[in-house]
Design a protein around this motif. Structure first.
Motif, short mmCIF file in Angstrom:
data_model
loop_
_atom_site.label_atom_id
_atom_site.label_comp_id
_atom_site.label_asym_id
_atom_site.label_seq_id
_atom_site.Cartn_x
_atom_site.Cartn_y
_atom_site.Cartn_z
N UNK A 1 -5.10 -3.85 -10.54
CA UNK A 1 -5.62 -5.11 -10.71
C UNK A 1 -6.58 -5.44 -9.89
N UNK A 2 -7.41 -6.24 -10.05
CA UNK A 2 -8.69 -6.55 -9.11
C UNK A 2 -8.63 -7.72 -8.12
N UNK A 3 -7.58 -8.81 -8.87
CA UNK A 3 -7.53 -10.13 -8.07
C UNK A 3 -6.40 -10.08 -7.30
N UNK A 4 -6.32 -9.98 -6.08
CA UNK A 4 -5.42 -10.08 -4.92
C UNK A 4 -4.54 -9.20 -5.36
N UNK A 5 -4.72 -7.73 -5.34
CA UNK A 5 -3.78 -7.00 -5.85
C UNK A 5 -2.67 -6.69 -4.62
N UNK A 6 -2.97 -6.78 -3.40
CA UNK A 6 -1.96 -6.64 -2.27
C UNK A 6 -1.21 -7.85 -2.34
N UNK A 7 -1.34 -8.78 -2.34
CA UNK A 7 -0.53 -10.19 -2.57
C UNK A 7 0.50 -9.87 -3.96
N UNK A 8 -0.01 -9.59 -5.13
CA UNK A 8 0.76 -9.35 -6.17
C UNK A 8 1.51 -8.18 -6.15
N UNK A 9 1.37 -6.96 -5.25
CA UNK A 9 2.06 -5.98 -5.32
C UNK A 9 3.45 -6.33 -4.23
N UNK A 10 3.12 -7.21 -3.24
CA UNK A 10 4.31 -7.97 -2.48
C UNK A 10 5.11 -8.72 -3.37
N UNK A 11 4.63 -9.52 -4.32
CA UNK A 11 5.35 -10.11 -5.08
C UNK A 11 6.30 -9.26 -6.09
N UNK B 1 6.21 -10.01 -16.85
CA UNK B 1 7.13 -9.10 -17.45
C UNK B 1 7.36 -7.90 -16.41
N UNK B 2 6.23 -7.58 -15.58
CA UNK B 2 6.34 -6.48 -14.60
C UNK B 2 7.42 -6.91 -13.36
N UNK B 3 7.25 -8.00 -12.87
CA UNK B 3 8.13 -8.71 -12.15
C UNK B 3 9.64 -8.93 -12.51
N UNK B 4 9.75 -9.14 -13.70
CA UNK B 4 11.31 -9.06 -14.53
C UNK B 4 11.68 -7.41 -14.48
#
Length: 448
Positions: free
Chosen positions: A173-183, A61-64
């Motif tokens: 978020x705690x799980x891979x926040x850097x990667x999720x921020x990039x996505x 939802x955040x990505x959309x």
């Protein structure tokens, strides 16, 4: 003497027995206390499937949401020449859409903290998304220019609040926040890449404003997703639904804005974001007009804007491993230095070629990762209880830059078209970014 020895031996033996018995009891207690901890750790390592499904849904939802933000920014470039033609206005007048957007972004920046504290994450993000629904529905009717431009204020408020809330969620978020921020930020690039492909087609049609009907459909999906997935919950409740603990709270919850404005790091990051986003939207928004008025390009020039934002999106995906290897600070210096060394975008102005312009647009591949790197850095070092407000302020001021710098560019171009998106302006923005990042303190990671 022998009796004394025997008595002493008995006493020592008794002491040893008591000591061993005490150690044995402690060992039993430690073992009994350790079992529940191991059970808890095993439950944390293997979260329920419901947590994972809800986590994917919330992140999607955040990505959309971010994709729609990129779609909005990518629309301006191909439509500006048509706006000038339909409304018979010059560069400075058409640039008023950026001024109106700036007013909305600033309003959103100041409204974010009090609205979030009073209503919570879910309600604020839903309200902000509904603002876009109203704006696109009215803009599709091709209203007179004053009304059309005024709607950008409401659109700016909606975009500012949504951007602040989405970035805050991912930074928490705690799980891979850097990667999720990039996505998350790559989703912005995807929307900005796709939008000019559609807007260029509508720009050549009689009913050019029907482009906003496509935007309206995307905005309705966005509002429905945010309402259904987050269900008007606050941020802590949303995080708890994916197995994360509630965030810590400060001692003075009522003085958040004062605390945020007292952090030097926040202001430096906000200034950097303002210049970066401003440069991004200035080039993406005016490059089509430049190609058409100075290079003599046709209606298909709008596709160059897609190439520009496509490079932005690719950089955020392809260079992820480089960021992880080099670290945030070094990666930012390196990308900016490379862009300056290549004299970013000079081909567009000094080589009279549409193909050259399209290729030069892909130079933004190296600058694409900067915004998510900055937001990840902010999420790691800023106080947890101020994170939502701090990131909201940084993101909102960044959106302000996306309005101020394009307006200045349009105002300058009113007097001299050949100075539209002058290369010296771009290099000046890069130098400013380099200096601001050098001033950002190298703070160690926050310990949660």
């Amino acid at each position: 003497m022998a009796g004394a020895d025997i008595h002493l031996t008995d006493r020592v033996s008794g002491a040893e027995v008591m000591e061993l018995d005490t150690i044995s009891r402690k060992s039993v207690n430690i073992t009994e206390e350790a079992r529940p901890v191991e059970d808890v750790e095993s439950r944390i390592e293997s979260p329920p499937s419901g947590y994972r499904i809800r986590s994917i849904a919330q992140f999607t939802a955040c990505c959309w949401l971010k994709m729609l933000s990129g779609w909005n920014d990518g629309t301006s470039g191909p439509l500006i020449p048509r706006l000038q033609e339909v409304y018979q206005i010059n560069f400075i007048v058409v640039s008023l859409i950026f001024v109106m957007a700036c007013v909305g972004f600033l309003a959103g920046a100041f409204m974010n903290v009090p609205l979030t504290d009073k209503f919570g994450f879910g309600k604020v993000v839903f309200f902000a998304s509904f603002c876009q629904v109203v704006v696109y529905a009215l803009q599709s009717a091709a209203l007179p220019f004053p009304a059309y431009a005024a709607l950008f204020v409401l659109n700016g408020v909606g975009l500012s609040l949504q951007d602040a809330q989405a970035v805050t969620y991912v930074a928490s978020l705690k799980d891979h926040p850097e990667m999720k921020m990039m996505l998350l930020q790559a989703s912005y690039g995807a929307g900005a890449f796709a939008s000019p492909l559609v807007a260029t087609q509508f720009a050549t049609m009689e009913h050019w404003s029907f482009h906003y009907l496509v935007s309206l459909g995307l905005a309705l999906i966005n509002t429905a997703m945010l309402g259904f997935i987050f269900k008007w919950r606050d941020l802590d409740a949303c995080l708890e639904r994916v197995g994360l603990p509630a965030g810590e709270r400060g001692s003075n919850e009522h003085g958040k804005i004062k605390q945020i404005l007292g952090l030097k790091t926040v202001h430096l990051l906000a200034a950097f974001t303002m210049v970066y986003v401003g440069a991004e939207v200035t080039i993406g928004g005016w490059i089509v007009t430049f190609i058409q008025t100075v290079r003599g390009g046709g209606a298909s020039s709008g596709y160059i804007s897609s190439g520009f934002f496509g490079g932005l999106m690719a950089g955020r995906l392809v260079l992820l491993w480089v960021n992880q290897k080099l670290g945030d600070r070094i990666a930012m210096f390196l990308y900016t230095a490379i862009a300056m060394g290549e004299q970013l975008e000079l081909i567009v102005w000094f080589v009279p070629s549409l193909i050259g312009g399209a290729v030069a647009s892909h130079s933004w591949l190296r600058l694409g990762p900067m915004y998510p790197i900055l937001m990840s850095y902010a999420g790691r070092v800023l106080p947890r209880w101020l994170l939502a407000g701090c990131i909201g302020w940084i993101a909102s001021l960044g959106q302000t830059g996306s309005a101020v710098l394009p307006f200045i560019t349009g105002a300058v171009a009113t007097r001299r078209e050949s100075q539209l998106c002058n290369p010296c302006e771009v290099v000046g923005m890069l130098v400013s970014m380099l200096g601001l990042w050098a001033l950002v303190p190298n703070i160690p990671r926050r310990v949660d």
